[in-house]
Design an enzyme around this catalytic site. Structure first.
Site, PDB file in Angstrom:
ATOM      1  N   HIS A   1      -4.593   9.604   0.535  1.00  0.00           N
ATOM      2  CA  HIS A   1      -5.413   8.823   1.479  1.00  0.00           C
ATOM      3  C   HIS A   1      -5.987   7.627   0.713  1.00  0.00           C
ATOM      4  CE1 HIS A   1      -7.788   7.878   4.872  1.00  0.00           C
ATOM      5  NE2 HIS A   1      -8.686   8.843   4.864  1.00  0.00           N
TER       6      HIS A   1
ATOM      7  N   HIS B   1       3.355   5.857   6.076  1.00  0.00           N
ATOM      8  CA  HIS B   1       2.113   6.085   6.816  1.00  0.00           C
ATOM      9  C   HIS B   1       2.414   7.036   7.964  1.00  0.00           C
ATOM     10  CE1 HIS B   1      -1.629   5.241   8.931  1.00  0.00           C
ATOM     11  NE2 HIS B   1      -2.047   4.747   7.787  1.00  0.00           N
TER      12      HIS B   1
ATOM     13  N   ASP C   1      -2.667   0.090   1.062  1.00  0.00           N
ATOM     14  CA  ASP C   1      -2.994   0.302  -0.346  1.00  0.00           C
ATOM     15  C   ASP C   1      -2.036  -0.371  -1.311  1.00  0.00           C
ATOM     16  OD1 ASP C   1      -5.279   1.877  -0.055  1.00  0.00           O
ATOM     17  OD2 ASP C   1      -4.049   3.569   0.561  1.00  0.00           O
TER      18      ASP C   1
END
Ligand code: ACO
Length: 446
Positions: A285, A324, A380
């Site tokens: 995460h 994702h 990210d």
């Protein structure tokens, strides 16, 4: 709020005229047919319970490990279309907010449902800014951590500890109390984060400067040394504000779910936020940005990228910052961040890892393994490069995610509390363990 809806009716095998918004299920064990209402494209899991093999049967449940196909709530906060790569907060496209809004304005929007008027924004900014200081005892508490403590561990503990300072936070159904804890949480997160960072360096804490904007004050608490007044570089100040906007909410992700789940026990918001922060810490995460940078360092050079990708495809590694649960297209946040990286690199110098990242992306976007699995860069993938160029150590990356996500967590928590359909979160299980048996004294065990 969901509309009242008719209960599901068993039809005992008779042919009936079906309404359009229903699902007919035939239980082949009994031959019975059930008609279940469909609302907003979903059936209610509880409507399955009437389906029984015999009268003593508990009733049908749905099995959904990791909630991959289960809606937990009705929500009006954030909309994502993962196939199209769309992200909207309260209906506003993320691209427009990143371009035109500020983090504090976006936080207001998430929490209140509408963009603020000028006066509302001033009032909101004033209150958040008035709550940036932390109690001196929290400072002492942070001092107790080992010098190399991970700042996310420090954050989780310090946020949880805030609950012991604000007994009024337990009054969760009182709107005024919720508002006050919201100012406190959003105001204090940058302070806790900056103090955790300075602790790791052994540097004296820099106190909040309430003349500065939310991101500039954060930079001040992180990087101020001997100057009388810290002046943030406006490019970095704006870049940080945009990064905060992009990270503010993302509907029912792992940490939002932790916030809702823990909050559903009616605990105070600091304890629930500590739980959400812990969920964010994990490498799958919010910890992924940290892992991306470690991965790029591990790859080491552009020429090593193909060999690394081969190891990923062989199942030896995961390509961090890729993939994702919801996005099966380019993450819209990654697109904005990739563009923004150039502006930061212009001020701070180009991050040498950027070439490796671009090569990873180029190969992955052409490779069948990633294309067929719809694995695209997520938020990210590029943030770590920006954070590193701004002077942050990798351990601070997930902290930089937790600060802005606090507004999303509180919005999700509040929506859950005010939703009459919500109760304490308590999933079911399918028990697969031993049947009842008698205790065996130790000397008789084989
Ligand atoms: N690298 C290589 N293969 C991957 C990756 C990856 N990053 N992500 C998924 N896959 C593969 C899986 O091995 C699986 O392949 P298979 O069908 O042959 O078994 C397939 O793609 C589907 O993957 P799942 O793990 O089922 O997808 P899930 O939705 O459960 O996982 C997750 C999503 C956790 C984000 C995953 O893509 C991942 O681990 N990514 C790397 C970590 C990361 O970047 N996390 C940040 C997410 S964004 C955020 O939280 C802010």
């Amino acid at each position: 709020m969901a509309m009242p809806r008719p209960a599901a009716q068993p039809t005992t095998g008779e042919t009936k005229t079906m309404s359009r918004d229903s699902l007919t299920i035939t239980d082949n064990r009994t031959g019975k047919t059930y008609e279940l209402p469909i609302t907003n494209g979903t059936i209610r899991a509880m409507d399955l319970r009437q389906i029984k093999a015999d009268p003593g049967d508990f009733g049908m449940m749905s099995y959904d490990p990791a909630f991959t196909n289960t809606a937990l709530c009705h929500s009006k906060i954030t909309f994502i279309d993962g196939d199209k790569g769309v992200l909207q907060y309260r209906g506003y496209p993320i691209e427009e907010l990143a371009e035109r809004s500020s983090y504090l304005e976006t936080a207001y929007l998430l929490l209140n449902g509408e963009l603020p008027s000028k006066a509302q924004l001033e009032e909101w900014t004033y209150h958040v800014t008035q709550h940036t200081f932390i109690h001196e005892s929290i400072k002492k508490f942070l001092d107790g951590f080992h010098y190399d403590a991970h700042p996310m561990g420090m954050m989780i503990s310090a946020i949880g500890a805030l609950s012991t300072f604000y007994a009024d936070a337990k009054d969760i159904f009182n709107e005024a109390s919720r508002r006050k804890q919201t100012w406190r949480l959003i105001g204090k997160m940058p302070t806790l984060a900056a103090f955790a960072y300075r602790h790791s360096l052994g540097m004296p804490y820099a106190y909040p400067d309430n003349d500065l904007s939310y991101p500039a004050n954060f930079l001040n608490m992180l990087f101020k040394t001997t100057e009388a007044k810290y002046r943030a570089n406006p490019v970095l100040e704006r870049a940080l504000d945009i990064l905060f906007i992009l990270h503010a909410d993302h509907e029912q992700n792992c940490s939002a779910n932790a916030m809702r789940c823990v909050g559903s026990s009616q605990v105070d918001p600091y304890s629930a936020t500590a739980a959400a922060t812990a969920a964010l810490y994990g490498p799958l995460h919010g910890g992924a940005n940290e892992e991306v940078l470690r991965m790029l360092l591990d790859i080491g050079s552009v020429s090593n990228v193909p060999a690394y990708i081969k190891r990923v495809k062989g199942g030896e590694k995961r390509l961090m910052g890729f993939g994702h649960r919801i996005y099966k297209n380019y993450d819209p946040r990654a697109r904005i961040i990739k563009r923004m990286a150039d502006e930061v690199f212009e001020v701070m110098g180009r991050n040498p890892l950027l070439n490796i990242a671009l090569e990873v992306e180029r190969i992955a976007l052409e490779d069948d393994y990633f294309v067929t699995r719809k694995l695209y860069p997520n938020v990210d993938f590029y943030t770590g490069l920006i954070y590193q160029s701004m002077g942050f150590p990798v351990t601070m990356f997930p902290v930089l995610f937790a600060i802005p996500r606090t507004s999303g967590w509180i919005a999700q928590w509040q929506e859950m509390l005010l939703d009459a359909e919500q109760k304490i979160a308590r999933p079911r299980q399918i028990y697969m363990g031993a049947a009842k048996r008698s205790y065996v004294p130790i000397e008789q065990r084989s």
